[in-house]
Scaffold this motif. Structure first.
Motif, mmCIF file in Angstrom:
data_model
loop_
_atom_site.group_PDB
_atom_site.id
_atom_site.type_symbol
_atom_site.label_atom_id
_atom_site.label_comp_id
_atom_site.label_asym_id
_atom_site.label_seq_id
_atom_site.Cartn_x
_atom_site.Cartn_y
_atom_site.Cartn_z
ATOM 1 N N VAL A 1 -2.896 10.457 5.164
ATOM 2 C CA VAL A 1 -2.017 9.721 6.079
ATOM 3 C C VAL A 1 -0.861 10.608 6.553
ATOM 4 O O VAL A 1 -0.516 10.623 7.741
ATOM 5 C CB VAL A 1 -1.463 8.456 5.381
ATOM 6 C CG1 VAL A 1 -0.290 7.871 6.155
ATOM 7 C CG2 VAL A 1 -2.568 7.411 5.245
ATOM 8 N N LEU A 2 -0.276 11.347 5.639
ATOM 9 C CA LEU A 2 0.849 12.213 5.985
ATOM 10 C C LEU A 2 0.424 13.328 6.931
ATOM 11 O O LEU A 2 1.119 13.647 7.898
ATOM 12 C CB LEU A 2 1.467 12.802 4.712
ATOM 13 C CG LEU A 2 2.197 11.828 3.794
ATOM 14 C CD1 LEU A 2 2.612 12.521 2.501
ATOM 15 C CD2 LEU A 2 3.430 11.235 4.482
ATOM 16 N N GLU A 3 -0.719 13.925 6.652
ATOM 17 C CA GLU A 3 -1.221 15.021 7.487
ATOM 18 C C GLU A 3 -1.528 14.527 8.899
ATOM 19 O O GLU A 3 -1.264 15.228 9.891
ATOM 20 C CB GLU A 3 -2.481 15.616 6.857
ATOM 21 C CG GLU A 3 -3.258 16.594 7.736
ATOM 22 C CD GLU A 3 -2.482 17.854 8.071
ATOM 23 O OE1 GLU A 3 -2.756 18.456 9.132
ATOM 24 O OE2 GLU A 3 -1.593 18.239 7.269
ATOM 25 N N LYS A 4 -2.050 13.328 9.004
ATOM 26 C CA LYS A 4 -2.381 12.764 10.308
ATOM 27 C C LYS A 4 -1.124 12.480 11.118
ATOM 28 O O LYS A 4 -1.080 12.713 12.330
ATOM 29 C CB LYS A 4 -3.197 11.487 10.128
ATOM 30 C CG LYS A 4 -3.694 10.882 11.435
ATOM 31 C CD LYS A 4 -4.573 9.669 11.172
ATOM 32 C CE LYS A 4 -5.087 9.079 12.486
ATOM 33 N NZ LYS A 4 -5.963 7.891 12.256
ATOM 34 N N LYS A 5 -0.085 12.004 10.430
ATOM 35 C CA LYS A 5 1.163 11.646 11.100
ATOM 36 C C LYS A 5 1.993 12.883 11.448
ATOM 37 O O LYS A 5 2.634 12.933 12.505
ATOM 38 C CB LYS A 5 1.972 10.718 10.188
ATOM 39 C CG LYS A 5 3.365 10.356 10.693
ATOM 40 C CD LYS A 5 3.311 9.456 11.897
ATOM 41 C CE LYS A 5 4.705 9.032 12.329
ATOM 42 N NZ LYS A 5 4.707 8.229 13.560
ATOM 43 N N HIS A 6 1.991 13.874 10.561
ATOM 44 C CA HIS A 6 2.890 15.029 10.706
ATOM 45 C C HIS A 6 2.144 16.270 10.227
ATOM 46 O O HIS A 6 2.125 16.564 9.027
ATOM 47 C CB HIS A 6 4.145 14.776 9.853
ATOM 48 C CG HIS A 6 5.248 15.754 10.050
ATOM 49 N ND1 HIS A 6 5.725 16.128 11.287
ATOM 50 C CD2 HIS A 6 6.010 16.437 9.144
ATOM 51 C CE1 HIS A 6 6.728 16.977 11.135
ATOM 52 N NE2 HIS A 6 6.913 17.189 9.850
ATOM 53 N N ASP B 1 0.856 -1.187 0.000
ATOM 54 C CA ASP B 1 0.000 0.000 0.000
ATOM 55 C C ASP B 1 0.897 1.244 0.000
ATOM 56 O O ASP B 1 1.693 1.451 0.926
ATOM 57 C CB ASP B 1 -0.874 -0.026 1.251
ATOM 58 C CG ASP B 1 -1.795 1.184 1.349
ATOM 59 O OD1 ASP B 1 -1.819 1.993 0.391
ATOM 60 O OD2 ASP B 1 -2.471 1.317 2.381
ATOM 61 N N PRO B 2 0.786 2.102 -1.032
ATOM 62 C CA PRO B 2 1.628 3.309 -1.087
ATOM 63 C C PRO B 2 1.469 4.213 0.132
ATOM 64 O O PRO B 2 2.438 4.825 0.584
ATOM 65 C CB PRO B 2 1.143 4.008 -2.354
ATOM 66 C CG PRO B 2 0.581 2.925 -3.200
ATOM 67 C CD PRO B 2 -0.044 1.961 -2.237
ATOM 68 N N ALA B 3 0.266 4.303 0.683
ATOM 69 C CA ALA B 3 0.048 5.134 1.861
ATOM 70 C C ALA B 3 0.797 4.590 3.068
ATOM 71 O O ALA B 3 1.309 5.346 3.900
ATOM 72 C CB ALA B 3 -1.450 5.240 2.163
ATOM 73 N N ALA B 4 0.884 3.256 3.166
ATOM 74 C CA ALA B 4 1.636 2.638 4.259
ATOM 75 C C ALA B 4 3.124 2.937 4.120
ATOM 76 O O ALA B 4 3.816 3.175 5.118
ATOM 77 C CB ALA B 4 1.394 1.131 4.274
ATOM 78 N N VAL B 5 3.609 2.925 2.876
ATOM 79 C CA VAL B 5 5.009 3.272 2.628
ATOM 80 C C VAL B 5 5.272 4.703 3.078
ATOM 81 O O VAL B 5 6.267 4.992 3.758
ATOM 82 C CB VAL B 5 5.353 3.115 1.131
ATOM 83 C CG1 VAL B 5 6.757 3.651 0.840
ATOM 84 C CG2 VAL B 5 5.247 1.655 0.705
ATOM 85 N N ALA B 6 4.376 5.614 2.704
ATOM 86 C CA ALA B 6 4.536 7.021 3.069
ATOM 87 C C ALA B 6 4.532 7.192 4.586
ATOM 88 O O ALA B 6 5.359 7.924 5.149
ATOM 89 C CB ALA B 6 3.424 7.858 2.433
ATOM 90 N N PHE B 7 3.614 6.506 5.269
ATOM 91 C CA PHE B 7 3.497 6.620 6.725
ATOM 92 C C PHE B 7 4.765 6.120 7.411
ATOM 93 O O PHE B 7 5.315 6.790 8.302
ATOM 94 C CB PHE B 7 2.288 5.814 7.205
ATOM 95 C CG PHE B 7 2.040 5.903 8.687
ATOM 96 C CD1 PHE B 7 1.244 6.907 9.212
ATOM 97 C CD2 PHE B 7 2.621 4.978 9.559
ATOM 98 C CE1 PHE B 7 1.023 6.993 10.585
ATOM 99 C CE2 PHE B 7 2.407 5.067 10.931
ATOM 100 C CZ PHE B 7 1.602 6.069 11.442
ATOM 101 N N GLU B 8 5.243 4.938 7.018
ATOM 102 C CA GLU B 8 6.408 4.348 7.673
ATOM 103 C C GLU B 8 7.695 5.104 7.321
ATOM 104 O O GLU B 8 8.609 5.207 8.145
ATOM 105 C CB GLU B 8 6.528 2.872 7.293
ATOM 106 C CG GLU B 8 5.391 2.032 7.871
ATOM 107 C CD GLU B 8 5.493 0.565 7.487
ATOM 108 O OE1 GLU B 8 6.635 0.059 7.379
ATOM 109 O OE2 GLU B 8 4.439 -0.076 7.288
ATOM 110 N N ALA B 9 7.755 5.632 6.101
ATOM 111 C CA ALA B 9 8.923 6.427 5.716
ATOM 112 C C ALA B 9 8.989 7.709 6.539
ATOM 113 O O ALA B 9 10.070 8.131 6.986
ATOM 114 C CB ALA B 9 8.867 6.758 4.224
ATOM 115 N N LEU B 10 7.836 8.341 6.762
ATOM 116 C CA LEU B 10 7.789 9.549 7.576
ATOM 117 C C LEU B 10 8.176 9.236 9.020
ATOM 118 O O LEU B 10 8.884 10.019 9.675
ATOM 119 C CB LEU B 10 6.395 10.164 7.515
ATOM 120 C CG LEU B 10 6.161 11.446 8.317
ATOM 121 C CD1 LEU B 10 7.204 12.506 7.995
ATOM 122 C CD2 LEU B 10 4.756 11.978 8.050
#
Length: 445
Positions: free
Chosen positions: A348-353, A304-313
């Protein structure tokens, strides 16, 4: 600030070597050889110091003396480069970091002749020493830009010259012919009409009547069109940059070039492989990350690309990265699910950061002309775009699409791609672009 902290007076003294008391004394012959070697070493350092002090205080002049009579990569080459950095009072650890990075790149590219990498070395030093804006570097950019826009300029400038010579006033036939020229340059009908109205108003305001003045007026108007709006540049680190665009536009290499620039400017960069569906996309991005010395994060293909973005962040935050580039899938922009995936990554990115992604950069291929314009429209509507990078300008006669993109969508172009090398991604300057597009030669004051 650049990669190094400052540029001060040239360093003119060498540190004395402290002998090791446990070291066995050399024999007489060895002592004589060492003495001669030390004398030779001192001689070239003294001469280079004199040359550097006498040279015009700019990077190209200094580098000329550093590389004088050095044709290949040898220990002597590295010693001269180290001495140059020390002469600028660059901290030893930072100098060694720069040299180590450049050595790895030379090995990767298999370069041995100085002529093969001279421009790359100057480019890296300009970024690292925060000298990119000095006159020589700007001149190099103008030449590269002019060469890259040659095909577009040949088509546009030739027709403009014919138009100007064929008219004695700005009558209706002049504007009709100019509209045809713009459309042939892939500006498009709507943008062409808008630009003509702006030019008419400018010419009337300035009281111009002679078409001989037209190119200069057009360049001035294009510069205003290209001028980016002020924006807040402050971010809560790590800065997160989302890279979007369809397959084949040069997105992977553009990410590498941006990471390369940032690394040379002293930032700690992480690249995340969010395009998990395209064959070999992860491997290609990993290879580029290795080449430029950036960190890399990926999951297995099909993730899942969103999971990649979340874990990379998460990795970027925990490991103290300054900048995170996230690659995204680039299937045809007409596929609705691609746009849905991008929107999910945003959430996902906004929620994390909070505040992330801080920038969304669309990469478009100039050779596709009006298709680049339609891509911009669809991505803008689906997920928003903060900046545009226009690639492959060196191989197209459709460079006029830059005008259409900015006028129609009010999105700034921040970089342009003029070739395959790292230094072929250059900051976009509206006036320089307009002058190169129209074949206008400018003189330095």
């Amino acid at each position: 600030m650049g990669f190094f902290s400052s540029i001060k007076n040239l360093w003119s003294s060498n540190k004395e070597q402290t002998p090791n008391p446990e070291q066995q004394p050399p024999n007489l012959e060895q002592t004589q050889n060492d003495t001669q070697s030390d004398a030779d070493d001192t001689a070239w350092k003294e001469q280079l110091t004199v040359d550097l002090r006498a040279a015009e205080p700019k990077l190209s002049a200094w580098l000329f003396h550093v590389l004088e009579d050095v044709d290949t990569v040898t220990p002597y080459f590295w010693e001269r480069l180290r001495f140059f950095l020390a002469s600028l009072e660059v901290p030893e650890a930072e100098a060694e970091k720069f040299i180590d990075s450049f050595q790895k790149w030379l090995n990767e590219m298999d370069y041995e002749q100085v002529d093969e990498f001279r421009s790359e070395l100057q480019y890296r030093l300009a970024l690292a020493l925060d000298l990119e804006d000095e006159e020589d570097e700007r001149n190099r950019l103008i030449v590269k830009l002019s060469n890259g826009l040659e095909k577009t300029r040949e088509q546009l400038s030739k027709h403009l010259d014919t138009l100007i010579k064929g008219h004695k006033s700005f009558d209706q036939s002049f504007w009709d012919e100019f509209e045809e020229i713009l459309i042939m340059a892939d500006v498009g009908y709507e943008v062409a009409s808008n630009l003509i109205e702006r030019l008419k108003a400018r010419i009337q305001k300035q009281g111009l009547t002679n078409p001989e003045d037209f190119k200069a007026v057009l360049a001035e108007e294009l510069n205003i069109i290209f001028e980016p709006k002020k924006r807040i540049s402050a971010v809560n680190l790590p800065e997160v940059v989302l890279m979007i665009g369809v397959n084949g536009v040069g997105k992977t290499t553009t990410i590498a070039k941006l990471a390369h620039r940032a690394q040379m400017q002293g930032r700690k960069v992480l690249i995340a492989a969010g395009d998990t569906f395209r064959a070999a996309a992860i491997e290609q991005l990993e290879l580029w990350a290795k080449r430029v010395g950036a960190g890399f994060f990926a999951k297995k293909a099909g993730s899942d690309p969103a999971a990649v973005a979340f874990e990379a962040l998460d990795k970027a935050i925990n490991e103290g990265y300054d900048l995170l580039f996230i690659d995204t899938a680039g299937r045809l922009q007409t596929k609705v699910n691609l746009m849905e995936e991008l929107q999910k990554i945003y959430r996902v990115l906004e929620k994390k950061h909070p505040g992330a992604p801080h920038r969304s950069i669309l990469v478009v291929d100039a050779t596709t002309g009006q298709n680049a314009l339609s891509q911009t429209k669809l991505f803008k509507e689906a997920c928003g775009i903060d900046e545009i990078i226009l690639t492959k300008l060196d191989g197209t006669a459709k460079g006029g699409v830059a005008v259409a993109i900015v006028m129609q969508h009010d999105i700034p172009i921040t970089f342009i791609g003029l070739g395959e090398k790292m230094d072929d991604l250059r900051p976009f300057d509206g006036l320089e672009f307009a002058n190169a597009l129209l074949g206008i030669t400018t003189k330095n004051n």
